[in-house]
Design a protein around this motif. Structure first.
Motif, mmCIF file in Angstrom:
data_model
loop_
_atom_site.group_PDB
_atom_site.id
_atom_site.type_symbol
_atom_site.label_atom_id
_atom_site.label_comp_id
_atom_site.label_asym_id
_atom_site.label_seq_id
_atom_site.Cartn_x
_atom_site.Cartn_y
_atom_site.Cartn_z
ATOM 1 N N THR A 260 -1.100 3.490 150.101
ATOM 2 C CA THR A 260 -0.571 3.501 151.466
ATOM 3 C C THR A 260 -1.009 4.794 152.122
ATOM 4 N N SER B 55 -3.280 -6.824 139.591
ATOM 5 C CA SER B 55 -2.275 -6.319 140.521
ATOM 6 C C SER B 55 -0.905 -6.916 140.197
ATOM 7 N N GLU C 109 2.314 -4.708 139.316
ATOM 8 C CA GLU C 109 3.589 -4.859 140.028
ATOM 9 C C GLU C 109 4.743 -5.080 139.049
ATOM 10 N N TYR D 120 0.666 3.490 139.435
ATOM 11 C CA TYR D 120 0.153 2.338 140.177
ATOM 12 C C TYR D 120 0.557 2.400 141.644
ATOM 13 N N GLU D 121 1.782 2.864 141.909
ATOM 14 C CA GLU D 121 2.267 2.882 143.284
ATOM 15 C C GLU D 121 1.549 3.901 144.150
ATOM 16 N N LYS D 122 0.818 4.826 143.519
ATOM 17 C CA LYS D 122 0.062 5.822 144.286
ATOM 18 C C LYS D 122 -1.415 5.459 144.404
ATOM 19 N N PHE E 222 -1.814 0.615 144.398
ATOM 20 C CA PHE E 222 -1.288 0.088 145.665
ATOM 21 C C PHE E 222 -1.194 1.247 146.658
ATOM 22 N N LEU F 8 5.828 -1.939 137.090
ATOM 23 C CA LEU F 8 6.660 -0.998 137.844
ATOM 24 C C LEU F 8 8.145 -1.267 137.625
ATOM 25 N N GLN G 1 -2.203 -1.065 151.172
ATOM 26 C CA GLN G 1 -1.035 -1.855 151.542
ATOM 27 C C GLN G 1 -0.809 -1.912 153.053
#
Length: 538
Positions: A435, A263, A267, A428-430, A433, A270, A497
């Motif tokens: 939400t 992770s 991060e 990665y943000e979808k 990590f 990104l 998250q």
């Protein structure tokens, strides 16, 4: 309404057991079914013995000799990591069966190395040798192999029991049909064509076919596995990154970054590039590391990089359910799905039973492929025998939908569909990590893609395999994200998250299914008595 088979098939076959998929799970299933007296046909999207993630590289195996202390340590080691969703009865069965079957490989002639004390070392398998041996063994057992012949849809009888499959030969274009008394899905997981090593054929095809026949999925929220890879390579073997130092571009060490804390790497990626150097491996280890996983070093050798002394850029490639734990739900110790006549094995089936919500490459997955393949083959053969005279009287129908029939004339842009689903699962943000807002937004786009697939038709039959892959990836992503939305906590590899803590009230499995309308429901952990064992001897 089910469609009647009207297509002319260049190859029309009948058998007792049909195995779809030619990796470790499929070949163990085929071997045991044939050894149980069944007629067996195995179909593979590629060339059985060379395609898939196991054939591409070295594989660790969850091989633990009998002994209460060693076995207890083996079970405890993953329970917390997997969020306490595993089942110790299943762990015991897999440990027993894997131990027996790996020893069988030695009797068949697999060249296991010896350790420093001269004892056989059986905790890893070299994919090319392993799968070459398995192909030879199933041929000796009388299994008929159809290479380069992806299955496209399952067949069912008038009682909705699975009764075979249809498909096409990729090289000749000839269509085939295999009418069988039982069918085993061993098609592997879904890596969404991420270019991860050995995963180009792993697009979730088995999930789609099983769901069209009414099968359920389990643990699809545990599907966001990312493997570390050199930025210039597809090799996602991650063991040796345990000895790596991860840095920013200027050489400064990234605080907290490690193979076990990806992770932090995600991060950082990104915002900026990440570099690695395997500098913690002692000089004395380096030769044995090259022998253990020679293909890990091929990209470096080709690029003129010494990974032990030179930094190199890395990335994270999505491996989805290949190194996740979700898959077709297993309803009993026979490895049966929730549909009569249909069994699942290997990465196509959920591994929650032994891994909970977290696994990785090789090890538990390799042991599960061996064991579930072995059990499903035996069970499918027994089920076939149980049908008796009925098996000669069954009418069969195809249950395939997307790409196989359509009432609309809209042309299908398959490559655009694939790129669109990748845009929702790769970032990665979808996916890493997660939400609630992000999952909901992605799911809306995925549902739209599904409707686009449903309302379109292909231009020619040559597009069928690719269209079915696209449909399988969209379907898989929808089960993944629908399940992830329901698990409002962080458990196993599912990182939410908005809900960063583990919730004791959500210590249950999530079952999912459906095509046009995806559904998700919770299922309590098993509280039954220990499962009966299907012969640990091979």
């Amino acid at each position: 309404m089910l469609k009647t088979l009207t297509t002319d098939f260049e190859l029309d076959l009948e058998t007792d057991v049909l195995v779809i998929g030619g990796g470790p799970a499929g070949t163990w299933a085929a071997w045991n079914a044939a050894s149980s007296g069944a007629r067996v046909i195995l179909v593979d999207k590629g060339y059985c013995g060379t395609t898939g993630c196991a054939a591409a590289s070295g594989n660790g195996v969850w091989y633990v000799p009998p002994g209460p202390e060693a076995r207890e340590t083996a079970k405890v080691s993953r329970e917390s990591l997997g969020g306490f969703l595993s089942d110790r009865n299943w762990m015991d069965r897999v440990l027993d069966q894997t131990y027996a079957n790996v020893n069988q490989l030695a009797e068949w002639g697999y060249p296991f190395p010896t350790d420093d004390e001269g004892k056989p070392y059986r905790r890893s398998l070299q994919g090319p040798e392993y799968m070459r041996l398995m192909r030879r063994q199933i041929q000796r057992a009388g299994v008929k192999i159809l290479d380069n012949s992806p299955a496209l849809e399952l067949l069912v009888d008038d009682d909705d029991a699975v009764a075979g499959a249809t498909g096409v030969n990729r090289q000749t274009g000839d269509k085939w049909i295999v009418r069988s008394q039982s069918t085993i899905i061993a098609t592997g997981g879904c890596a969404f064509l991420s270019k991860a090593l050995g995963c180009n054929v792993l697009t979730g095809d088995g999930y789609l076919m099983a769901a069209e026949a009414g099968a359920e999925m389990s643990g699809m929220e545990f599907s966001n596995a990312y493997g570390i890879s050199p930025a210039f390579s597809s090799v996602t073997k991650t063991l040796f990154y345990n000895w790596a130092t991860f840095t920013y571009e200027d050489g400064t060490v990234i605080p907290g970054a490690s193979s076990h804390r990806r992770s932090v790497i995600a991060e950082t990626l990104l915002q900026q590039p990440v570099y690695a150097i395997i500098d913690k491996a002692a000089e004395s280890m380096r030769g044995s590391m090259r022998l253990a996983q020679p293909n890990f070093f091929l990209p470096f050798d080709r690029a003129g990089i010494d990974p032990f002394t030179q930094r190199f850029p890395v990335t994270l490639r999505l491996e989805g359910t290949v190194r996740g734990t979700g898959g077709i739900r297993i309803v009993d110790e026979s490895c049966s799905s929730s549909v009569r006549g249909l069994y699942a094995a290997g990465d196509a089936a959920t591994r929650e039973l032994i891994c909970g919500g977290f696994t990785g490459g090789g090890s538990h997955n390799a042991a599960w492929a061996i064991s579930s393949g072995y059990w499903s083959g035996k069970s499918a053969a027994e089920y076939s025998r149980s049908l008796g005279e009925y098996k000669t009287q069954r009418r069969v129908k195809g249950v395939g939908e997307v790409g196989l029939k359509s009432d609309r004339s809209q042309a299908l842009a398959t490559d655009e569909i694939i790129q669109a689903v990748q845009a929702e699962v790769f970032p990665y943000e979808k996916n890493y990590f997660r939400t609630e807002q992000g999952l909901t937004k992605s799911l809306g786009k995925l549902n739209h893609l599904w409707q686009e697939l449903r309302n379109s038709q292909i231009k020619s039959d040559k597009e069928l395999p690719r269209v079915r892959e696209a449909a399988a990836m969209v379907a898989t992503a929808r089960w993944m994200y629908s399940s992830a939305i329901e698990r409002k906590e962080t458990r196993g590899m599912h990182k939410h998250q908005d809900y960063p803590e583990l919730d004791a009230n959500q210590q249950h499995h999530l079952i999912s299914g459906g095509l046009d309308r995806v559904w998700v429901k919770s299922q309590p952990l098993s509280t039954e008595k220990p499962l009966s064992k299907i012969g640990a001897a091979v």
